[in-house]
Design a protein around this motif. Structure first.
Motif, PDB file in Angstrom:
ATOM      1  N   ALA A   1      49.318  70.934   7.573  1.00  9.07           N
ATOM      2  CA  ALA A   1      49.198  72.201   8.329  1.00  9.07           C
ATOM      3  C   ALA A   1      50.608  72.154   7.215  1.00  9.07           C
ATOM      4  O   ALA A   1      50.496  73.073   6.888  1.00  9.07           O
ATOM      5  N   ARG A   2      50.951  71.339   7.222  1.00  7.61           N
ATOM      6  CA  ARG A   2      52.861  71.353   6.865  1.00  7.61           C
ATOM      7  C   ARG A   2      52.627  72.165   5.192  1.00  7.61           C
ATOM      8  O   ARG A   2      52.751  73.074   4.693  1.00  7.61           O
TER       9      ARG A   2
ATOM     10  N   LEU B   1      50.292  73.690   4.296  1.00 11.07           N
ATOM     11  CA  LEU B   1      50.011  75.150   3.660  1.00 11.07           C
ATOM     12  C   LEU B   1      50.146  76.012   5.028  1.00 11.07           C
ATOM     13  O   LEU B   1      49.840  77.214   4.798  1.00 11.07           O
ATOM     14  N   GLY B   2      51.903  75.548   5.421  1.00 11.83           N
ATOM     15  CA  GLY B   2      52.729  76.885   5.232  1.00 11.83           C
ATOM     16  C   GLY B   2      53.251  76.703   6.973  1.00 11.83           C
ATOM     17  O   GLY B   2      53.748  77.048   7.545  1.00 11.83           O
ATOM     18  N   ALA B   3      52.663  75.694   7.929  1.00 12.66           N
ATOM     19  CA  ALA B   3      53.238  75.900   8.818  1.00 12.66           C
ATOM     20  C   ALA B   3      54.553  74.666   9.448  1.00 12.66           C
ATOM     21  O   ALA B   3      54.134  73.599   8.740  1.00 12.66           O
ATOM     22  N   SER B   4      55.210  75.407   9.999  1.00 16.01           N
ATOM     23  CA  SER B   4      56.171  74.553  10.492  1.00 16.01           C
ATOM     24  C   SER B   4      56.386  73.595  11.390  1.00 16.01           C
ATOM     25  O   SER B   4      54.608  73.631  12.062  1.00 16.01           O
ATOM     26  N   PRO B   5      56.623  72.827  11.731  1.00 14.37           N
ATOM     27  CA  PRO B   5      56.346  70.763  12.544  1.00 14.37           C
ATOM     28  C   PRO B   5      55.937  71.931  13.838  1.00 14.37           C
ATOM     29  O   PRO B   5      54.812  71.207  14.367  1.00 14.37           O
TER      30      PRO B   5
ATOM     31  N   VAL C   1      54.931  74.853  14.447  1.00 14.73           N
ATOM     32  CA  VAL C   1      52.937  74.848  14.400  1.00 14.73           C
ATOM     33  C   VAL C   1      52.462  74.383  13.973  1.00 14.73           C
ATOM     34  O   VAL C   1      51.105  74.392  14.046  1.00 14.73           O
ATOM     35  N   ALA C   2      52.592  73.104  13.304  1.00 15.69           N
ATOM     36  CA  ALA C   2      50.840  72.209  12.689  1.00 15.69           C
ATOM     37  C   ALA C   2      50.944  71.574  14.149  1.00 15.69           C
ATOM     38  O   ALA C   2      49.659  71.483  14.278  1.00 15.69           O
TER      39      ALA C   2
ATOM     40  N   THR D   1      48.692  74.113  16.097  1.00 13.47           N
ATOM     41  CA  THR D   1      48.188  74.671  15.421  1.00 13.47           C
ATOM     42  C   THR D   1      46.362  73.251  15.295  1.00 13.47           C
ATOM     43  O   THR D   1      45.214  73.248  14.868  1.00 13.47           O
ATOM     44  N   VAL D   2      47.140  72.165  14.998  1.00 16.39           N
ATOM     45  CA  VAL D   2      46.457  71.035  14.676  1.00 16.39           C
ATOM     46  C   VAL D   2      46.223  69.690  15.491  1.00 16.39           C
ATOM     47  O   VAL D   2      45.515  69.383  15.844  1.00 16.39           O
TER      48      VAL D   2
END
Lengths: 258, 356
Positions: A165-166, A168-172, A174-175, A178-179
């Motif tokens: 996730a990180r 693919l562009g996710a900040s900690p 957002v990761a 979303t995950v």
């Protein structure tokens, strides 16, 4: 031979289940009778005891208190417990195990000891008894369960998914939402429900830390001391319905859509 | 084996530049200060045994492990301090790291959704990449309903759809069985050809490195001991470690005094260099049984074992010094096990490396 032993085992299993569920079934059954005492034969079914209960202001007060306490305990212990479990999972296994044993100490103590300890503590520190002190008291025993349950989930957790996730562009942040959280949400909700159940039926700690007022268990206790009437069965049925309904709801909510 | 590709750089700056990059975990040094250049279009292998630091190196390029020192530049931009989400790299993890709560399509679209790519464009790009890696029919499945090979393709698609400047792959084929591995190797080569990107992968399998990469960096104990094309590394190994790690090699001990090398097994020859212990490395296919007149190095021994392997026959010879020499020869010469035989090879077929 195997057919016979299979049948025996099945019968034994059925017996165990029956023994466990019969008292619950009886509580529900008697809550819907017109009898003035909890006994057979049942002459007529009615909702009389529910109506009696619903007419009493102190029932509503205790009911409200129970919901407030159990709800707060579920929310606080699942948030704090999940954070703690996530942190523990990042420690080495030996450190984490030592920390878990320490954190789980309250579970190994008799509730009576915790109740008295809390009573003395709040007294000496001058904290007024209220629902807040009950919530704090319940957290002492529910927190370890949440941490243990969520930690157990994190042990087999696929961190590569979070790394992905990180990547693919996710900040900690957002990761996490979303995950990580969707992956453990079922466990967290399950843990919150267990915390809620422990809180809902706790009597001892509540008794020592509530000061004035009632929750459903202390309300029942008060009634049992004075006069045993079937409205207690009605309270039992309500608690049962609440638990089953919230479990079903939680399972539906935990399905990820997106 | 791919021919040793010419450097695609033509004097341009490398796409990925590692300078003095190092990583220690407490007292353990995983990667010693290391310089490495990777050029656009490279299919680059980081090859080494487990624990040599290759995965740590890859994770530092991807931004998952913070270096203890040194710099990483991609496209001329220093990314050393950037998190993985801010780097123009995407990674295929060894365990794939698929999101179990999303379908294949949602997994692949995840990065584009975060990048706020418009819905229509996103859908198009996801479709195209699923066609490229041939998983279009799996779009609505969840990861737990995928086989290992399928999960691998999904992970690949999820990284490729982001159109990374550099695609990183951590042991991409390690979890697959032999047949699937061969198939995925071909797939990876086809995809690399088709999109013309830059791929960097980690492997402990020299066959995989030779079969996929046009450049290979061989790593040992946290250092890059040799970097070059597959053929160069096979033909001109710089150290004994490289020679025995890449393919099969005979290594014979010797000593050099005043420009003359004497092998423990008997033969000697002149070759200038520093005095001291040396090793002679020669590939089994370059050694002849009953060598002809052109073999400058000749040794005597006893034929210990003969195994017919189809394309060639493998002979194991124990020299009088006790050392072993393996010979791969195309034609069965008819020698019987236990007979005395001679082995030999041409000087230009051997490599001399310092040390034992």
């Amino acid at each position: 031979m195997t057919a016979v032993s299979n049948a025996l085992w099945r019968a034994f299993g059925a017996l165990v289940v029956a023994l466990m569920l019969t008292p619950l079934a009886l509580v529900v059954l008697f809550s819907f009778t017109d009898n003035a005492l909890t006994n057979f034969p049942i002459e007529r079914f009615s909702t009389r005891w529910f109506r009696t209960l619903f007419e009493r202001a102190e029932f509503w007060k205790a009911f409200g208190n129970s919901l407030t306490i159990a709800g707060s305990v579920a929310v606080i212990s699942s948030v704090v417990g999940t954070l703690a479990a996530l942190a523990l999972a990042r420690l080495g296994e030996r450190l984490a195990n030592a920390a878990l044993v320490t954190l789980c100490f309250p579970v190994m103590l008799p509730a009576l000891v915790i109740g008295i300890a809390l009573l003395v503590f709040f007294n000496k520190t001058g904290v007024p008894f209220s629902l807040a002190t009950v919530i704090l008291g319940h957290l002492v025993i529910t927190q370890p369960f949440v941490i243990l349950i969520v930690y157990a989930r994190m042990v087999g957790f696929d961190y590569a998914a979070v790394d992905s996730a990180r990547d693919l562009g996710a900040s900690p942040w957002v990761a996490f939402w979303t995950v990580t959280f969707p992956m453990v949400s079922t466990t967290v909700i399950g843990a919150a429900l267990i915390a809620m159940a422990i809180s809902l039926d706790d009597f001892i700690i509540t008794f020592f830390t509530i000061g004035g007022g009632n929750t459903l268990p202390t309300y029942i206790w008060g009634k049992v001391r004075t006069y045993l009437d079937p409205s207690i069965n009605a309270i039992g049925t309500i608690l049962l319905a609440l638990t089953i309904a919230s479990t079903v709801l939680a399972l539906r909510l935990s399905r990820y859509r997106g | 084996m791919a021919a040793d590709a010419k450097r695609p750089d033509g004097g341009r700056t490398p796409l990925v530049q590692l300078r003095g990059l190092t990583k220690s975990f407490g007292p353990v040094v995983a990667v010693r200060p290391l310089d490495l250049d990777i050029y656009a279009g490279d299919f680059f292998a980081l090859l080494g045994p487990s624990g040599c630091g290759k995965t740590t190196l890859l994770r530092m390029i991807g931004g998952f492990t913070e270096p203890s020192g040194g710099t990483i530049a991609i496209d001329g931009v220093d990314v050393t301090r950037l998190g993985p989400e801010k780097r123009p790299t995407n990674m295929v993890f060894q365990g794939y790291g698929l999101f179990p709560h999303m379908t294949v399509r949602q997994n692949i679209g995840y990065g584009l959704r975060l990048a706020r790519v418009a819905v229509a464009e996103r859908a198009g790009r996801v479709e195209r990449i699923m066609d490229l890696v041939r998983i279009a029919e799996l779009a609505e499945r969840r990861p737990d309903a995928l086989s290992g090979g399928q999960a691998q393709r999904v992970a690949l698609a999820r990284a490729l759809v982001m159109e990374p400047r550099v695609l990183l792959l951590d042991e991409p084929l390690a979890a697959l069985d032999l047949k699937l591995r061969k198939q995925m190797q071909e797939e990876l080569r086809r995809i690399h050809r088709q999109i013309g990107g830059t791929f960097v992968f980690v492997t402990h399998d020299q066959g995989e490195a030779m079969g996929l990469a046009n450049r290979i960096a061989v790593m040992e104990a946290g250092s890059c001991v040799q970097e070059g094309g597959p053929e160069e590394i096979y033909r001109q190994p710089k150290t004994r470690f490289v020679s025995s790690f890449i393919g099969e090699a005979n290594v014979l001990a010797g000593e050099r005094r005043a420009g003359v090398v004497t092998l423990g097994a008997g033969a000697g020859f002149a070759e200038a260099g520093a005095d001291g212990t040396v090793s002679v490395v020669v590939r089994p296919e370059d050694v002849r049984l009953d060598p002809g007149a052109d073999a400058e190095i000749r040794l005597d021994g006893r034929l210990e074992d003969v195994v017919f392997l189809g394309p060639y026959t493998r002979y194991r010879v124990v020299l009088d010094s006790g050392e072993e020499v393996v010979v791969h020869a195309g034609d069965a010469a008819g020698q019987a096990v236990g007979e005395r035989v001679a082995v030999g090879w041409r000087r230009d077929r051997q490599r001399l490396v310092q040390g034992s």
